[in-house]
Design a protein around this motif. Structure first.
Motif, PDB file in Angstrom:
ATOM      1  N   TYR A  27      36.211  -8.219  83.385  1.00  0.00           N
ATOM      2  CA  TYR A  27      35.343  -9.354  83.068  1.00  0.00           C
ATOM      3  C   TYR A  27      35.099  -9.384  81.571  1.00  0.00           C
ATOM      4  O   TYR A  27      35.048  -8.337  80.909  1.00  0.00           O
ATOM      5  CB  TYR A  27      34.012  -9.247  83.816  1.00  0.00           C
ATOM      6  N   THR A  28      34.933 -10.594  81.036  1.00  0.00           N
ATOM      7  CA  THR A  28      34.731 -10.792  79.604  1.00  0.00           C
ATOM      8  C   THR A  28      33.263 -11.044  79.333  1.00  0.00           C
ATOM      9  O   THR A  28      32.684 -12.006  79.857  1.00  0.00           O
ATOM     10  CB  THR A  28      35.557 -11.988  79.101  1.00  0.00           C
ATOM     11  N   CYS A  29      32.642 -10.214  78.518  1.00  0.00           N
ATOM     12  CA  CYS A  29      31.244 -10.391  78.124  1.00  0.00           C
ATOM     13  C   CYS A  29      31.202 -10.984  76.712  1.00  0.00           C
ATOM     14  O   CYS A  29      31.832 -10.451  75.792  1.00  0.00           O
ATOM     15  CB  CYS A  29      30.512  -9.053  78.148  1.00  0.00           C
ATOM     16  N   VAL A  30      30.485 -12.092  76.565  1.00  0.00           N
ATOM     17  CA  VAL A  30      30.449 -12.815  75.296  1.00  0.00           C
ATOM     18  C   VAL A  30      29.089 -12.601  74.644  1.00  0.00           C
ATOM     19  O   VAL A  30      28.063 -13.073  75.148  1.00  0.00           O
ATOM     20  CB  VAL A  30      30.714 -14.317  75.512  1.00  0.00           C
ATOM     21  N   ALA A  31      29.087 -11.889  73.529  1.00  0.00           N
ATOM     22  CA  ALA A  31      27.827 -11.508  72.887  1.00  0.00           C
ATOM     23  C   ALA A  31      27.050 -12.713  72.369  1.00  0.00           C
ATOM     24  O   ALA A  31      25.813 -12.726  72.401  1.00  0.00           O
ATOM     25  CB  ALA A  31      28.116 -10.532  71.740  1.00  0.00           C
ATOM     26  N   THR A  32      27.737 -13.748  71.887  1.00  0.00           N
ATOM     27  CA  THR A  32      27.056 -14.889  71.280  1.00  0.00           C
ATOM     28  C   THR A  32      26.345 -15.770  72.303  1.00  0.00           C
ATOM     29  O   THR A  32      25.410 -16.489  71.958  1.00  0.00           O
ATOM     30  CB  THR A  32      28.060 -15.739  70.490  1.00  0.00           C
ATOM     31  N   ALA A  58      29.001  -5.961  88.111  1.00  0.00           N
ATOM     32  CA  ALA A  58      27.774  -5.157  88.036  1.00  0.00           C
ATOM     33  C   ALA A  58      27.607  -4.545  86.658  1.00  0.00           C
ATOM     34  O   ALA A  58      26.487  -4.471  86.133  1.00  0.00           O
ATOM     35  CB  ALA A  58      27.811  -4.064  89.102  1.00  0.00           C
ATOM     36  N   ALA A  59      28.709  -4.094  86.047  1.00  0.00           N
ATOM     37  CA  ALA A  59      28.629  -3.523  84.697  1.00  0.00           C
ATOM     38  C   ALA A  59      28.174  -4.576  83.693  1.00  0.00           C
ATOM     39  O   ALA A  59      27.391  -4.289  82.784  1.00  0.00           O
ATOM     40  CB  ALA A  59      29.979  -2.940  84.296  1.00  0.00           C
ATOM     41  N   LEU A 120      27.864  11.267  92.422  1.00  0.00           N
ATOM     42  CA  LEU A 120      28.484   9.972  92.686  1.00  0.00           C
ATOM     43  C   LEU A 120      28.001   8.931  91.688  1.00  0.00           C
ATOM     44  O   LEU A 120      28.791   8.116  91.197  1.00  0.00           O
ATOM     45  CB  LEU A 120      28.171   9.524  94.113  1.00  0.00           C
ATOM     46  N   GLY A 121      26.700   8.932  91.379  1.00  0.00           N
ATOM     47  CA  GLY A 121      26.172   7.972  90.415  1.00  0.00           C
ATOM     48  C   GLY A 121      26.814   8.124  89.053  1.00  0.00           C
ATOM     49  O   GLY A 121      27.175   7.137  88.403  1.00  0.00           O
ATOM     50  N   ARG A 122      26.984   9.393  88.608  1.00  0.00           N
ATOM     51  CA  ARG A 122      27.639   9.623  87.311  1.00  0.00           C
ATOM     52  C   ARG A 122      29.081   9.142  87.344  1.00  0.00           C
ATOM     53  O   ARG A 122      29.571   8.515  86.394  1.00  0.00           O
ATOM     54  CB  ARG A 122      27.592  11.119  86.964  1.00  0.00           C
ATOM     55  N   LEU A 123      29.778   9.435  88.434  1.00  0.00           N
ATOM     56  CA  LEU A 123      31.189   9.069  88.530  1.00  0.00           C
ATOM     57  C   LEU A 123      31.369   7.557  88.521  1.00  0.00           C
ATOM     58  O   LEU A 123      32.233   7.021  87.812  1.00  0.00           O
ATOM     59  CB  LEU A 123      31.785   9.677  89.793  1.00  0.00           C
ATOM     60  N   LEU A 124      30.565   6.839  89.307  1.00  0.00           N
ATOM     61  CA  LEU A 124      30.705   5.383  89.369  1.00  0.00           C
ATOM     62  C   LEU A 124      30.344   4.737  88.033  1.00  0.00           C
ATOM     63  O   LEU A 124      30.982   3.762  87.612  1.00  0.00           O
ATOM     64  CB  LEU A 124      29.839   4.818  90.492  1.00  0.00           C
ATOM     65  N   THR A 125      29.334   5.269  87.375  1.00  0.00           N
ATOM     66  CA  THR A 125      28.964   4.718  86.070  1.00  0.00           C
ATOM     67  C   THR A 125      30.081   4.922  85.070  1.00  0.00           C
ATOM     68  O   THR A 125      30.402   4.030  84.269  1.00  0.00           O
ATOM     69  CB  THR A 125      27.673   5.384  85.564  1.00  0.00           C
ATOM     70  N   GLN A 126      30.724   6.082  85.121  1.00  0.00           N
ATOM     71  CA  GLN A 126      31.839   6.350  84.219  1.00  0.00           C
ATOM     72  C   GLN A 126      33.051   5.480  84.539  1.00  0.00           C
ATOM     73  O   GLN A 126      33.699   4.944  83.628  1.00  0.00           O
ATOM     74  CB  GLN A 126      32.229   7.830  84.313  1.00  0.00           C
ATOM     75  N   GLU A 127      33.360   5.327  85.826  1.00  0.00           N
ATOM     76  CA  GLU A 127      34.566   4.600  86.233  1.00  0.00           C
ATOM     77  C   GLU A 127      34.379   3.082  86.226  1.00  0.00           C
ATOM     78  O   GLU A 127      35.279   2.334  85.830  1.00  0.00           O
ATOM     79  CB  GLU A 127      34.965   5.040  87.642  1.00  0.00           C
ATOM     80  N   LEU A 128      33.207   2.611  86.691  1.00  0.00           N
ATOM     81  CA  LEU A 128      33.016   1.180  86.929  1.00  0.00           C
ATOM     82  C   LEU A 128      31.922   0.552  86.082  1.00  0.00           C
ATOM     83  O   LEU A 128      31.671  -0.646  86.182  1.00  0.00           O
ATOM     84  CB  LEU A 128      32.696   0.944  88.415  1.00  0.00           C
ATOM     85  N   GLY A 129      31.266   1.352  85.269  1.00  0.00           N
ATOM     86  CA  GLY A 129      30.269   0.797  84.365  1.00  0.00           C
ATOM     87  C   GLY A 129      28.914   0.558  84.982  1.00  0.00           C
ATOM     88  O   GLY A 129      28.032  -0.019  84.337  1.00  0.00           O
ATOM     89  N   ALA A 130      28.711   0.971  86.224  1.00  0.00           N
ATOM     90  CA  ALA A 130      27.432   0.762  86.904  1.00  0.00           C
ATOM     91  C   ALA A 130      27.317   1.752  88.049  1.00  0.00           C
ATOM     92  O   ALA A 130      28.323   2.188  88.614  1.00  0.00           O
ATOM     93  CB  ALA A 130      27.313  -0.669  87.423  1.00  0.00           C
ATOM     94  N   GLY A 131      26.087   2.091  88.402  1.00  0.00           N
ATOM     95  CA  GLY A 131      25.847   3.003  89.506  1.00  0.00           C
ATOM     96  C   GLY A 131      25.848   2.283  90.837  1.00  0.00           C
ATOM     97  O   GLY A 131      25.970   1.053  90.912  1.00  0.00           O
ATOM     98  N   PRO A 132      25.693   3.021  91.940  1.00  0.00           N
ATOM     99  CA  PRO A 132      25.781   2.411  93.269  1.00  0.00           C
ATOM    100  C   PRO A 132      24.745   1.327  93.534  1.00  0.00           C
ATOM    101  O   PRO A 132      25.050   0.320  94.175  1.00  0.00           O
ATOM    102  CB  PRO A 132      25.620   3.598  94.224  1.00  0.00           C
ATOM    103  N   LEU A 133      23.521   1.497  93.045  1.00  0.00           N
ATOM    104  CA  LEU A 133      22.503   0.471  93.279  1.00  0.00           C
ATOM    105  C   LEU A 133      22.838  -0.823  92.542  1.00  0.00           C
ATOM    106  O   LEU A 133      22.668  -1.923  93.085  1.00  0.00           O
ATOM    107  CB  LEU A 133      21.131   0.987  92.860  1.00  0.00           C
ATOM    108  N   ALA A 134      23.330  -0.698  91.307  1.00  0.00           N
ATOM    109  CA  ALA A 134      23.707  -1.895  90.550  1.00  0.00           C
ATOM    110  C   ALA A 134      24.911  -2.581  91.170  1.00  0.00           C
ATOM    111  O   ALA A 134      24.979  -3.823  91.228  1.00  0.00           O
ATOM    112  CB  ALA A 134      24.001  -1.521  89.100  1.00  0.00           C
ATOM    113  N   LEU A 135      25.867  -1.807  91.658  1.00  0.00           N
ATOM    114  CA  LEU A 135      27.038  -2.394  92.309  1.00  0.00           C
ATOM    115  C   LEU A 135      26.638  -3.110  93.588  1.00  0.00           C
ATOM    116  O   LEU A 135      27.133  -4.202  93.885  1.00  0.00           O
ATOM    117  CB  LEU A 135      28.062  -1.301  92.610  1.00  0.00           C
TER     118      LEU A 135
END
Length: 490
Positions: A27-32, A58-59, A120-135
């Protein structure tokens, strides 16, 4: 493009070319503007210095970005990388999409994939940019948006159908993710309204999509009472966490290259809390997250099956709505014809399945669950005694939890556990891996039908290793030559 290492320049090239093949991959996040988009968003491409790229919606949301109102970035197929790698992150994403976090919490999710909640929370945040609750929150938001735009359901019903624990949480999430209220979201887009008691959705799939051949496979294997099919459609019962349901799918071909197509799905659910689970399970059945362009590009030049790939672009590997059912049906069908397996399975459904009332003629039962079959005397099953004992042993392992087919455990662990059961050999274990676990790289070299087709193509000594990592799709192309058509035009 690896999920854990998104190269900004490669991503930006895909964004500049509006390449739909990458929708759902990043996904593309646009800062402006503070929004995030799918790579194919039709809006003017922002400058390279103003964008960043993330692997999940989610990230993006966790980083404070809101969904683009023009391209609806959450309405995309999921990343095909999840099935190819089948790592912990991919397996967790499948369970989150099924609503497991809403039903069992993060602890339940962690238990299914064999990790502690913290790890698991650390792994998902590292791999997918968000933890299980955010996903899980991102998945709830997507389900809510679809229901708001396409049904007449009240907002309270939508909130609980999407998995929210309160109306307040639902309202806050919709406002934060989409920058509008639920009322504004419903009024902004004119969706198709559905009769009371049904939920109609459009399920996104990448193109090309050989929907008619997927339908032919499903129709060829229908079990009486559980499934029915006709010209252009397929329907079946669903055994869901909070109650039974049904789904009716409209399946046709869309042979465009690199676009997003939609499969119309009409759900009738006893409990709307099962909406997310029903949608995810049907998406698995459709192989909705497949990247058909990557698959076809890999196989199309093969001297043995290349002509088959060119003749049927976008062929899918049919998945399943219930892994336990798929495994039991596979054992029932060992060493018998498809017609014979259907007849035997229909008799077992009539004797041991749970009757349900539906609006679809021919749908009368849920497939028997593992606990019901585990309690059956194998001598009473309409099949050879050894196979009956294998069915009951399999059902016992499934009902006890020693074997799980929900895409949470590691595929190799599942295979070893299946092979330890009496009456289950490599063909059965591998077939279950392909259909129940979504394994894209299975080849049943000992399958008699496959050997016959290969002989006819002059490929008896073909090196199937060259078809990796898409051997399951190569297998489907071989089987596809034997599949009768449901179309009245044929």
């Amino acid at each position: 493009m690896p999920r854990t290492d998104l190269d900004p320049e490669s991503c930006y090239r895909a964004v500049k070319s509006k390449d739909r093949r990458f929708d759902g991959v990043f996904y593309t996040c646009v800062a402006t503007t503070g929004i995030y988009c799918r790579p194919s968003c039709p809006a003017r491409t922002p400058g390279f210095a103003n964008v960043s790229f993330r692997p999940t919606a989610a990230a993006c949301q966790a980083a404070g970005f809101r969904a683009c109102k023009r391209c609806l970035p959450d309405a995309t197929p999921g990343s095909p990388d999840w099935d190819v790698a089948a790592d912990v992150a991919g397996r967790a994403m499948r369970l989150i999409a099924d609503g497991l976090v809403d039903r069992e919490g993060v602890d339940g999710l962690a238990s299914r994939v064999g990790y502690t909640p913290r790890h698991l929370g650390r792994l998902l945040t590292q791999e997918l940019g968000a933890g299980p609750l955010a996903l899980a929150r991102a998945r709830r938001a997507q389900t809510a948006r679809i229901l708001i735009e396409t049904t007449e359901m009240g907002f309270a019903d939508i909130a609980f159908a999407a998995g929210f624990s309160s109306i307040r949480q639902f309202n806050e999430t919709v406002r934060e993710v989409y920058a509008v209220s639920p009322s504004e979201l419903r009024g902004r887009r004119g969706g198709r309204r559905t009769p009371s008691g049904t939920i109609t959705m459009r399920l996104a799939v990448r193109t090309p999509f050989a929907g008619s051949r997927l339908l032919d496979f499903l129709a060829f294997h229908v079990v009486p009472g559980v499934e029915v099919a006709g010209d252009g459609w397929y329907a079946r019962t669903l055994d869901l966490p909070h109650g039974p349901g049904t789904v009716r799918l409209e399946l046709g071909d869309d042979l465009r290259i690199g676009e997003t197509a939609f499969v119309a799905a009409e759900f009738a659910l006893e409990d709307v809390r099962d909406t997310a689970a029903a949608v995810e399970r049907v998406r698995r059945l459709l192989d909705a997250d497949c990247d058909p362009v990557a698959v076809d590009d890999h196989l199309v030049e093969d001297p043995v099956i290349g002509s088959l790939v060119r003749g049927t672009p976008g062929l899918r590997v049919p998945g399943q709505v219930d892994g336990d059912e798929t495994a039991v049906r596979t054992v029932i069908g060992q060493q018998v014809s498809v017609a014979g397996a259907r007849a035997v399975a229909g008799r077992i459904v009539a004797a041991h399945g749970r009757p349900v009332d539906t609006e679809v003629p021919g749908l009368t039962h849920l497939f028997p669950d593992a606990a019901a079959l585990a309690a059956v005397d194998p001598e009473t099953l309409p099949m050879p005694r050894a196979r009956g004992r294998a069915v009951v042993a399999l059902a016992t392992a499934l009902s006890s939890g020693s074997l799980a087919l929900d895409r949470g455990p590691d595929r190799e662990d599942v295979r070893h556990r299946m092979l330890d059961l009496p009456g289950i050999g490599p063909w059965t274990a591998d077939y279950v891996a392909m259909r129940a676990l979504g394994h894209p790289d299975v080849f049943l070299a000992g399958d008699l039908a496959v050997r016959k087709v290969l002989a006819g193509l002059g490929g008896e000594a073909v090196d199937v290793e060259g078809w990796r990592p898409w051997r399951s799709y190569a297998l489907m192309h071989l089987w596809n030559t034997l599949m009768p058509s449901t179309s009245k035009e044929n």
